[in-house]
Design an enzyme around this catalytic site. Structure first.
Site, short mmCIF file in Angstrom:
data_model
loop_
_atom_site.label_atom_id
_atom_site.label_comp_id
_atom_site.label_asym_id
_atom_site.label_seq_id
_atom_site.Cartn_x
_atom_site.Cartn_y
_atom_site.Cartn_z
N LYS A 222 1.02 -1.42 0.23
CA LYS A 222 0.51 -0.04 -0.07
C LYS A 222 0.85 1.35 0.06
CE LYS A 222 -2.84 2.89 0.54
NZ LYS A 222 -4.31 3.53 0.95
N CYS A 276 -3.62 10.43 0.81
CA CYS A 276 -2.99 9.40 0.30
C CYS A 276 -1.13 9.72 -0.07
CB CYS A 276 -3.16 8.82 -0.22
SG CYS A 276 -4.59 7.98 0.14
#
Ligand code: SAJ
Length: 443
Positions: A222, A276
């Protein structure tokens, strides 16, 4: 209950689920598992959010197709119930944590929310339960933070008395349900059997690939996938700066570079925002940096991207100078405050950096954004008397803006474009990211 018994209960949807953290990740997760037929308990620390959810009203801002209706349905069906009381978790076989995991100014992960959730879960953790962290975390966090903290708080041992996994979320604002249903997931288990139980769980809501892995692989995937994007955006931005210096047009260069097999140059622009991309490169590299690994590319890419809002100011000063104006005392209209086009999300917005820097240099700033309530308004009216326009976000609304009317509204026809929003005609004093002065002659 053994892990295999738990997996059977998961497969039969008899397992009772809990989701801790009912934000833009946790709430859709809770709704989808409730829709799939599980009894889901949602836990959040904000009583007003819990009350809203139990009233079937979504607290999530922005346009999230399907979420409000799904929430109302599962609350009405009684398959989702929210509470602030952690004691409700004592009955739950699977607990999914979706809490924030920011990094601080020094790029150090700050796990206060995660630690608090684990500390509150520990005492009520059911024997044999499966605990899954969906929050994005630095590689090594499951082993160095989550496991020891939960063992201490519960008095139980991971692997024997409960099971641990990491299934990083891959949601995007504006597409929360679509991404949860349609984007592949990595199910990182502390053991292969744990990963198998996670596959059995996520198979109920995810229609894309589910890849079993260990925890550290899931942590790496991720954070690496977002660092990959950040580095590639930085490359596009650096090529843009070079084009400006040598009289090239980065947009033309990018188009032709991408005709070369295996190239996929991303878009240069006015900066990189969001929840993010600016954060995950620091999570990816944290432990390695702590251990003295010479991590150079990732920080350098961050520096390039963080420099772009300030580069917009350099372009603005250059254009104002051409009009014999200075930045100090100039009235500047900023178009776009969200971090992404056609979004109302302003988290880590490059425009926020620009606005602060403009004010620090004595400019008067007017902000427009069709999606951000405090900045909505008539662009042409806001442009009245301004000395420059700086385009920061390529909102769809701007494509139809009457540039002639905009130019007439301005005191000085200065246009600085950070996203190739416009194709200005004659009469403008124009600077575009990645567009060398010479290249403009050919436009
Ligand atoms: N940006 C550029 N150039 C580009 C792409 C983006 O300057 O070529 C800027 C955007 O303007 C924005 C920032 O970067 O300010 C982030 O944009 P983004 O398109 O990456 O959108 P995010 O932040 O919502 O990223 C999410 C991420 N998804 C998850 O973390 C689950 C990312 O992994 C996805 O790749 C991305 O969405 C996506 O694909 O849109």
């Amino acid at each position: 209950m053994s892990l295999s018994e738990l997996q059977t209960r998961i497969e039969r949807q008899e397992a009772r689920l809990a989701v801790i953290g009912l934000g833009y990740v946790g709430l859709p997760v809770a709704c989808l598992f409730a829709e799939a037929g599980f009894a889901v308990t949602g836990v959040d620390i904000q009583p007003e959010r819990v009350d809203q959810i139990n009233a079937g009203v979504s607290p999530i801002e922005g346009d999230e197709p399907g979420l409000a209706g799904l929430l109302a349905d599962v609350v009405a069906a009684g398959t989702l119930r929210a509470t602030i009381d952690y004691k409700a978790l004592a009955a739950c076989d699977v607990v999914i944590l979706c809490v924030e995991t920011p990094v601080d100014e020094q790029h150090v992960p700050r796990y206060a929310a995660l630690r608090a959730a684990l500390r509150d879960l520990g005492p009520v953790l059911r024997a044999g339960a499966l605990v899954i962290i969906e929050s994005t975390i630095a590689p090594g966090t499951m082993a160095r933070v989550v496991q020891p903290l939960l063992e201490e708080a519960s008095g139980k041992r991971a692997g024997d008395d409960f099971h641990l996994g990491h299934c990083p979320e891959r949601v995007m604002p504006g597409k929360l349900l679509a991404n949860l249903r349609g984007v592949s997931r990595v199910c990182g288990g502390e053991t292969p059997e744990t990963a198998d139980a996670m596959l059995a769980l996520y198979r109920h809501v995810v229609q894309a690939d589910l890849d079993a892995a260990d925890c550290v692989t899931a942590e790496l995937v991720k954070t690496a996938e977002n660092a990959y994007r950040d580095v590639n955006i930085a490359f596009a931005n650096e090529v843009a700066l070079i084009c400006e210096a040598v009289g090239g047009d980065v947009w033309k260069v990018r188009e032709l570079v991408n005709k070369s097999p295996g190239r996929a140059m991303l878009l240069p622009g006015a900066g990189v925002g969001g929840h993010c991309i600016p954060k995950d490169p620091w999570l990816l590299s944290y432990q390695a940096r702590e251990q003295g690994v010479p991590v150079r590319l990732i920080p350098a890419a961050r520096a390039v991207n963080e420099g772009m809002p300030l580069h917009m100011i350099a372009l603005l000063e250059s254009a104002l100078a051409e009009a014999d104006r200075e930045l100090a005392g100039a009235r500047v209209l900023v178009l776009g405050y969200a971090y992404l086009e056609n979004s109302d999300d302003t988290r880590h917005s490059p425009s926020a950096v620009l606005v602060e820097a403009l004010a620090a240099r004595g400019a008067e700033v007017v902000i427009h954004d069709p999606y951000v309530p405090s900045y909505q308004g008539d662009v042409l009216a806001m442009a009245q008397g301004c000395d420059a326009v700086v385009a920061m976000v390529k909102h769809g609304e701007y494509q139809s803006l009457d540039l002639g009317a905009l130019q007439s509204a301005l005191r000085v026809p200065v246009l600085v474009d950070g996203r190739r929003v416009f194709a200005p005609g004659a009469g403008w004093i124009y600077r575009g990211v990645g567009e060398g002065i010479l290249s403009q002659a050919s436009r």
